[in-house]
Write an enzyme that holds these catalytic residues in place. Structure first.
Site, PDB file in Angstrom:
ATOM      1  N   PHE A  96       1.530  -1.305   2.693  1.00 17.61           N
ATOM      2  CA  PHE A  96       2.298  -0.584   1.679  1.00 17.61           C
ATOM      3  C   PHE A  96       1.706   0.797   1.457  1.00 17.61           C
ATOM      4  O   PHE A  96       0.567   1.070   1.854  1.00 17.61           O
ATOM      5  CB  PHE A  96       2.240  -1.325   0.339  1.00 17.61           C
ATOM      6  CG  PHE A  96       3.033  -2.595   0.303  1.00 17.61           C
ATOM      7  CD1 PHE A  96       4.380  -2.609   0.670  1.00 17.61           C
ATOM      8  CD2 PHE A  96       2.449  -3.782  -0.106  1.00 17.61           C
ATOM      9  CE1 PHE A  96       5.117  -3.789   0.623  1.00 17.61           C
ATOM     10  CE2 PHE A  96       3.180  -4.962  -0.154  1.00 17.61           C
ATOM     11  CZ  PHE A  96       4.513  -4.958   0.222  1.00 17.61           C
ATOM     12  N   GLU A 138       4.191   7.399  11.797  1.00 18.12           N
ATOM     13  CA  GLU A 138       3.615   7.582  13.134  1.00 18.12           C
ATOM     14  C   GLU A 138       3.198   9.024  13.457  1.00 18.12           C
ATOM     15  O   GLU A 138       2.046   9.303  13.768  1.00 18.12           O
ATOM     16  CB  GLU A 138       4.651   7.105  14.167  1.00 18.12           C
ATOM     17  CG  GLU A 138       4.349   7.435  15.610  1.00 18.12           C
ATOM     18  CD  GLU A 138       3.172   6.658  16.165  1.00 18.12           C
ATOM     19  OE1 GLU A 138       3.133   5.434  15.973  1.00 18.12           O
ATOM     20  OE2 GLU A 138       2.290   7.269  16.788  1.00 18.12           O
ATOM     21  N   GLY A 247     -13.477  13.047  34.835  1.00 19.42           N
ATOM     22  CA  GLY A 247     -14.228  13.789  35.850  1.00 19.42           C
ATOM     23  C   GLY A 247     -13.513  13.877  37.187  1.00 19.42           C
ATOM     24  O   GLY A 247     -13.986  14.559  38.096  1.00 19.42           O
TER      25      GLY A 247
HETATM   26  N1  CAO Z   1       9.027  -7.803  -4.011  1.00 17.72           N
HETATM   27  C1  CAO Z   1       9.037  -6.784  -4.890  1.00 17.72           C
HETATM   28  N2  CAO Z   1       8.688  -5.522  -4.580  1.00 17.72           N
HETATM   29  C2  CAO Z   1       8.292  -5.290  -3.313  1.00 17.72           C
HETATM   30  C3  CAO Z   1       8.253  -6.305  -2.330  1.00 17.72           C
HETATM   31  C4  CAO Z   1       8.635  -7.600  -2.725  1.00 17.72           C
HETATM   32  N3  CAO Z   1       8.615  -8.617  -1.858  1.00 17.72           N
HETATM   33  N4  CAO Z   1       7.836  -5.750  -1.182  1.00 17.72           N
HETATM   34  C5  CAO Z   1       7.633  -4.451  -1.409  1.00 17.72           C
HETATM   35  N5  CAO Z   1       7.905  -4.151  -2.691  1.00 17.72           N
HETATM   36  C6  CAO Z   1       7.789  -2.872  -3.371  1.00 17.72           C
HETATM   37  C7  CAO Z   1       6.392  -2.347  -3.391  1.00 17.72           C
HETATM   38  O1  CAO Z   1       5.635  -3.008  -4.371  1.00 17.72           O
HETATM   39  C8  CAO Z   1       6.616  -0.879  -3.685  1.00 17.72           C
HETATM   40  O2  CAO Z   1       6.859  -0.730  -5.069  1.00 17.72           O
HETATM   41  P1  CAO Z   1       6.100   0.369  -5.994  1.00 17.72           P
HETATM   42  O3  CAO Z   1       6.312   1.692  -5.323  1.00 17.72           O
HETATM   43  O4  CAO Z   1       6.816   0.235  -7.290  1.00 17.72           O
HETATM   44  O5  CAO Z   1       4.682  -0.006  -6.053  1.00 17.72           O
HETATM   45  C9  CAO Z   1       7.952  -0.606  -2.982  1.00 17.72           C
HETATM   46  O6  CAO Z   1       8.472  -1.891  -2.631  1.00 17.72           O
HETATM   47  C10 CAO Z   1       7.947   0.244  -1.756  1.00 17.72           C
HETATM   48  O7  CAO Z   1       6.774   0.086  -0.967  1.00 17.72           O
HETATM   49  P2  CAO Z   1       6.220   1.325  -0.106  1.00 17.72           P
HETATM   50  O8  CAO Z   1       5.912   2.456  -1.043  1.00 17.72           O
HETATM   51  O9  CAO Z   1       5.132   0.857   0.755  1.00 17.72           O
HETATM   52  O10 CAO Z   1       7.487   1.671   0.819  1.00 17.72           O
HETATM   53  P3  CAO Z   1       8.103   3.095   1.217  1.00 17.72           P
HETATM   54  O11 CAO Z   1       9.320   2.769   1.999  1.00 17.72           O
HETATM   55  O12 CAO Z   1       8.291   3.982   0.057  1.00 17.72           O
HETATM   56  O13 CAO Z   1       7.006   3.765   2.171  1.00 17.72           O
HETATM   57  C11 CAO Z   1       5.551   3.868   4.093  1.00 17.72           C
HETATM   58  C12 CAO Z   1       6.887   3.368   3.507  1.00 17.72           C
HETATM   59  C13 CAO Z   1       5.444   3.290   5.499  1.00 17.72           C
HETATM   60  C14 CAO Z   1       5.585   5.393   4.178  1.00 17.72           C
HETATM   61  C15 CAO Z   1       4.396   3.406   3.206  1.00 17.72           C
HETATM   62  O14 CAO Z   1       4.480   2.021   3.034  1.00 17.72           O
HETATM   63  C16 CAO Z   1       3.011   3.761   3.763  1.00 17.72           C
HETATM   64  O15 CAO Z   1       2.574   4.914   3.730  1.00 17.72           O
HETATM   65  N6  CAO Z   1       2.283   2.757   4.270  1.00 17.72           N
HETATM   66  C17 CAO Z   1       0.916   2.907   4.741  1.00 17.72           C
HETATM   67  C18 CAO Z   1       0.853   3.600   6.060  1.00 17.72           C
HETATM   68  C19 CAO Z   1       1.679   2.917   7.108  1.00 17.72           C
HETATM   69  O16 CAO Z   1       1.555   1.752   7.412  1.00 17.72           O
HETATM   70  N7  CAO Z   1       2.530   3.719   7.762  1.00 17.72           N
HETATM   71  C20 CAO Z   1       3.183   3.286   8.976  1.00 17.72           C
HETATM   72  C21 CAO Z   1       4.535   2.849   8.765  1.00 17.72           C
HETATM   73  S1  CAO Z   1       5.331   2.720  10.323  1.00 17.72           S
HETATM   74  O17 CAO Z   1       5.602   4.274  10.802  1.00 17.72           O
END
Ligand code: CAO
Length: 424
Positions: A96, A138, A247
């Site tokens: 996350f 990525e 090399g």
């Molecule tokens: N029940 C309730 N809520 C849930 C849930 C569930 N089963 N699963 C996820 N959520 C919620 C999370 O708690 C989060 O809520 P808050 O923002 O209120 O805390 C929300 O869903 C969104 O999660 P997120 O912020 O991780 O998702 P995003 O789409 O906004 O961001 C990403 C995606 C990939 C940019 C981010 O997760 C990240 O930076 N991850 C770490 C780095 C990473 O792995 N990046 C590679 C991804 S692949 O290119």
């Protein structure tokens, strides 16, 4: 018996980096329980869809051999179920955005209270420091980890790679961290936190470029083509086009048909040990004894010209004919294979590296199987789960809830509506 049989993974991963990690662990026999938001699921289920209303290939190809439970972890009853999952599982894996699990009420401290043997594994974009709160995808990782500044041609902009070194590369790093922590737990009895930051993972894969950064202080990098072209070096490791980076100088050269086929090329390495064979093959036997060419050091200022001459020869052959001519002479080379060619390559099907999978709503599709082969732990590829396909099964069989309790959980809204069953 598979290597990780008996290990239960609480899989909170989504998109690509985390799912590649848990998919590998599942192939090694771990029971991977993927937790997804009711009605929504992993965002990739709906991204880049090729068939309407069917899980995308993006999702299916990253989530084999897993079970899916839908659970709203922000609902009070959902938190109760999650607590039971934390107590039951060996490893929690998540990727996350920073702080999301804390906001759900499941900090590392809380998880340790619930299960001191738990291994808590995370992918984050950055490690501790100025960027630790940032979301990362990525190409952000490829750019911030040194991949993009060192990829591409000298006269072009920075370039990202087709290989997903930020996501899948970090997933691999995390998987190693998890099995290492499981191994340590055998002796310590304790869980621990495992962090794989995407910037760190990319930098690890680019370590030869940090090597070159330091070598620059002691003079030009003579194995880079730009040295032979008389182009001065700047302050940082430059982009090296298709230079080999090692090399033994190498380059991508054209083969017969290059005018119309974008992949009619071969990577050719002028390994010093077989220099004589190369000279004979390309029709330059006189280079074997010529002091300007005979020794590797003497050739360094002529690398681009040497590859031009090699290309005059490779252009008369297909990339496969080049391979056939070079292999018996021990000259390392590799045809540039397209995804179409790889998908159709029989030897990759035989080893299980490319696998055809059947899916109840999609039909058959191709995927990449486990690239790591263990002689005593076979990997079969099982299709990805439908959203929430195993919710009841996990609540009953893994967590021991009775049917009445499952109904109570359902009526609280924690697991959503009854899930679509997979058509068998
Ligand atoms: N029940 C309730 N809520 C849930 C849930 C569930 N089963 N699963 C996820 N959520 C919620 C999370 O708690 C989060 O809520 P808050 O923002 O209120 O805390 C929300 O869903 C969104 O999660 P997120 O912020 O991780 O998702 P995003 O789409 O906004 O961001 C990403 C995606 C990939 C940019 C981010 O997760 C990240 O930076 N991850 C770490 C780095 C990473 O792995 N990046 C590679 C991804 S692949 O290119």
């Amino acid at each position: 018996m598979k290597a990780l049989e008996g290990v239960r993974i609480l899989d909170f991963t989504h998109v690509q980096s985390g799912p590649t990690c848990t998919q590998l662990l599942a192939w090694f026999g771990a029971d991977v329980i993927k937790v997804e938001r009711p009605g929504v699921g992993d965002a990739t289920r709906g991204q880049l869809r090729d068939i309407p209303d069917v899980d995308s290939l993006y999702f299916t190809m990253l989530n084999h051999n897993k079970r899916s439970i839908t659970l709203n972890t922000k609902n009070e009853t959902g938190k109760e179920v999650l607590e039971r999952l934390v107590k039951t599982c060996d490893v929690l894996v998540e990727n996350f955005a920073p702080g999301a699990l804390d906001r759900m009420g499941f900090s590392w401290e809380r998880i340790q209270e619930l299960n001191p043997r738990m291994i808590y594994a995370s992918v984050k974009g950055f490690g501790p420091g100025p960027y630790e709160d940032c979301k990362v995808y990525e190409n952000v990782a490829q750019c911030t980890g040194g991949g993009a500044s060192t990829t591409g041609f000298l006269d072009g902009p920075p370039m990202v790679s087709g290989a997903q070194i930020g996501d899948s590369g970090t997933g691999l790093h995390l998987a190693l961290g998890i099995v290492t922590a499981l191994f340590q737990r055998e002796r310590s009895g304790r869980g621990q936190k495992v962090l794989a930051a995407m910037q760190d993972g990319v930098l690890n894969l680019c370590r030869v470029k940090l090597r070159d950064q330091q070598r620059l202080q002691h003079g030009p990098l003579k194995e880079y083509s730009q040295y032979g072209q008389g182009i001065p070096f700047g302050a940082a490791t430059p982009r090296a086009g298709n230079d080999s980076g090692g090399g033994q100088p190498g380059w991508i050269v054209k083969c017969k048909g290059w005018e119309s086929d974008p992949n009619a090329y071969v990577y050719f390495i002028t390994q010093a040990a077989v220099w004589g064979n190369i000279c004979d093959l390309i029709g330059k036997p006189e280079w074997k004894d010529d002091p300007g060419y005979a020794k590797p050091e003497a050739r360094l200022d002529k690398i681009p010209q040497i590859f031009d001459t090699i290309e005059d020869w490779t252009k008369t052959k297909t990339k496969f004919e080049v391979m056939e001519a070079c292999n018996p002479l021990n000259i390392p080379c590799g045809p540039i294979l397209s995804m179409k060619e790889l998908a159709e390559e029989p030897s990759l099907r035989e080893t299980g590296t490319i696998v055809e999978v059947d899916h109840p709503t999609r039909g058959t599709y191709l995927t990449v199987g486990n690239p790591i082969k263990l002689s005593d732990s076979p990997s079969e590829v099982i299709r990805s789960p439908l959203l929430g396909e195993h919710t009841e099964e996990i609540l009953n069989e893994v967590l021991g809830y009775s049917d009445e309790e499952v109904e109570r959980i359902r009526s609280s809204g924690a697991i959503g509506a009854p899930t679509a069953q997979a058509a068998e």
